[in-house]
Enzyme design. Structure first.
Site, mmCIF file in Angstrom:
data_model
loop_
_atom_site.group_PDB
_atom_site.id
_atom_site.type_symbol
_atom_site.label_atom_id
_atom_site.label_comp_id
_atom_site.label_asym_id
_atom_site.label_seq_id
_atom_site.Cartn_x
_atom_site.Cartn_y
_atom_site.Cartn_z
ATOM 1 N N TYR A 49 0.779 -1.112 0.051
ATOM 2 C CA TYR A 49 0.082 -0.064 -0.091
ATOM 3 C C TYR A 49 0.931 1.373 -0.058
ATOM 4 O O TYR A 49 0.453 2.341 -0.413
ATOM 5 C CB TYR A 49 -0.863 0.069 1.267
ATOM 6 N N CYS A 80 -2.290 -1.917 9.993
ATOM 7 C CA CYS A 80 -1.474 -1.514 8.916
ATOM 8 C C CYS A 80 -1.438 0.087 9.527
ATOM 9 O O CYS A 80 -2.378 0.730 9.242
ATOM 10 C CB CYS A 80 -2.140 -1.761 7.778
ATOM 11 N N CYS A 193 5.811 0.449 10.629
ATOM 12 C CA CYS A 193 4.989 -0.201 9.410
ATOM 13 C C CYS A 193 4.773 -1.687 10.254
ATOM 14 O O CYS A 193 6.108 -2.290 10.865
ATOM 15 C CB CYS A 193 5.900 -0.380 8.128
ATOM 16 N N THR A 194 3.772 -2.306 10.097
ATOM 17 C CA THR A 194 3.757 -3.371 10.696
ATOM 18 C C THR A 194 4.501 -4.601 10.330
ATOM 19 O O THR A 194 4.571 -5.698 10.795
ATOM 20 C CB THR A 194 2.228 -4.047 10.833
HETATM 21 N N1 DGL Z 1 2.068 -3.334 6.750
HETATM 22 C C1 DGL Z 1 2.060 -1.840 6.307
HETATM 23 C C2 DGL Z 1 2.155 -0.694 7.225
HETATM 24 O O1 DGL Z 1 1.993 -0.944 8.573
HETATM 25 C C3 DGL Z 1 1.941 -1.334 5.024
HETATM 26 C C4 DGL Z 1 3.093 -1.919 4.091
HETATM 27 C C5 DGL Z 1 2.841 -1.769 2.569
HETATM 28 O O2 DGL Z 1 1.845 -2.455 2.203
HETATM 29 O O3 DGL Z 1 3.386 -0.793 2.093
HETATM 30 O O4 DGL Z 1 2.278 0.298 7.032
#
Ligand code: DGL
Length: 284
Positions: A49, A80, A193-194
């Site tokens: 994302y 996220c 970011c997770t």
């Molecule tokens: N895991 C996501 C977050 O915590 C996003 C990683 C991605 O899809 O770019 O921001």
């Protein structure tokens, strides 16, 4: 679900992420609430994302929320940072009575930990350019006098999605992202970011090669699990019984890839279904 639909305590909690990063939050929810049933949605067919326009992430998040509510979810965890920054407001507006918990970079805990008053923030481009993040940053900077150094980690979530947690390309990315923060005096790093908790050993390797100082790492997964339990209590929705402790996975990517990630990262083997998201469910 409509705002007037009664919700059962035994209903599951829906957790979602752009991909497998949210498993770093799910593990804390499993540990804190083993009596709750859980649904995990990985939008891996659409990840990452981090470089996508905000309106696209809002539409995906609303589509996923609608799907999880169709599966009977009594609460949602936006596991996220990127989706939280872009879309939690829209999800809450669409479902005003639903308990919804998001994930934000842990700037406040970092400000209490840093001695050098300099904190590196590792996150996606989309999170770091969001209004929500920048409002939080200004507020914490003004209150604490701490300097935050934002670092967009382009490509890092992709490495985690590919299962490359300690490969040479992953270490090269981390060298480029982490070492300059330490050289600028950061003694605390926020994992914003997770996906990033899964490369913690690689981050620690880069830290060890760059500095002899102790560097604090902030991950908000556990705090999110605690906040979820507080919110469930407040809504009188805590505690499942009939299907307690069950877990199901859904993915817009490959079923075998999500199964492998569950097994490798959490040692869990839930049933997993591949899903095509009905994006008209995201429309009002
Ligand atoms: N895991 C996501 C977050 O915590 C996003 C990683 C991605 O899809 O770019 O921001």
């Amino acid at each position: 679900m409509t705002p007037s639909t009664p919700i059962a305590r035994s209903a599951p909690i829906g957790v979602f992420d752009s991909g497998i990063g949210g498993l770093s939050v799910l593990r804390h929810i499993c540990a804190a609430a083993s009596d709750e049933s859980l649904l995990y949605f990985a939008d891996s067919g659409f990840a990452p994302y981090g470089g996508k326009p905000e309106e696209v992430i809002v539409a995906r998040s609303l589509g996923i929320a609608a799907f999880l509510l169709q599966q009977g979810a009594k609460a949602l965890v936006v596991a996220c940072n990127t989706a939280t920054a872009a879309s939690i407001k829209a999800v809450r507006e669409r479902y005003p009575n639903l308990p919804v918990v998001g994930v934000e970079p842990g700037l406040k805990p970092a400000a209490t930990l840093t001695r050098s008053k300099t904190v590196g923030v590792l996150a996606t481009q989309r999170t770091l350019s969001s209004e929500k993040f920048n409002a939080l940053r200004e507020q914490v900077e003004a209150a604490s006098g701490v300097r935050f150094l934002p670092q967009a980690c382009i490509g890092l979530a992709d490495q985690v999605e590919k299962g490359e947690l300690h490969s040479a390309p992953t270490l090269a990315l981390l060298q480029a992202y982490v070492a300059p923060l330490l050289q600028q005096g950061a003694d605390t790093l926020v994992l914003g970011c997770t996906h990033y908790p899964f490369v913690l050993p690689a981050i620690e390797q880069i830290i060890g090669q760059t500095t002899s100082q102790n560097i604090a790492i902030v991950d908000t997964g556990e705090a999110v699990a605690r906040q979820l339990l507080r919110l469930l209590e407040r809504h009188d929705l805590r505690g499942g019984d009939c299907d307690a402790g069950s877990l199901r996975g859904y993915t817009t990517g490959s079923r075998t890839a999500l199964a492998a990630a569950f097994d490798r990262l959490l040692h869990l083997r839930p049933e997993i279904a591949e899903v095509v998201l009905q994006m008209d469910a995201a429309q009002p």
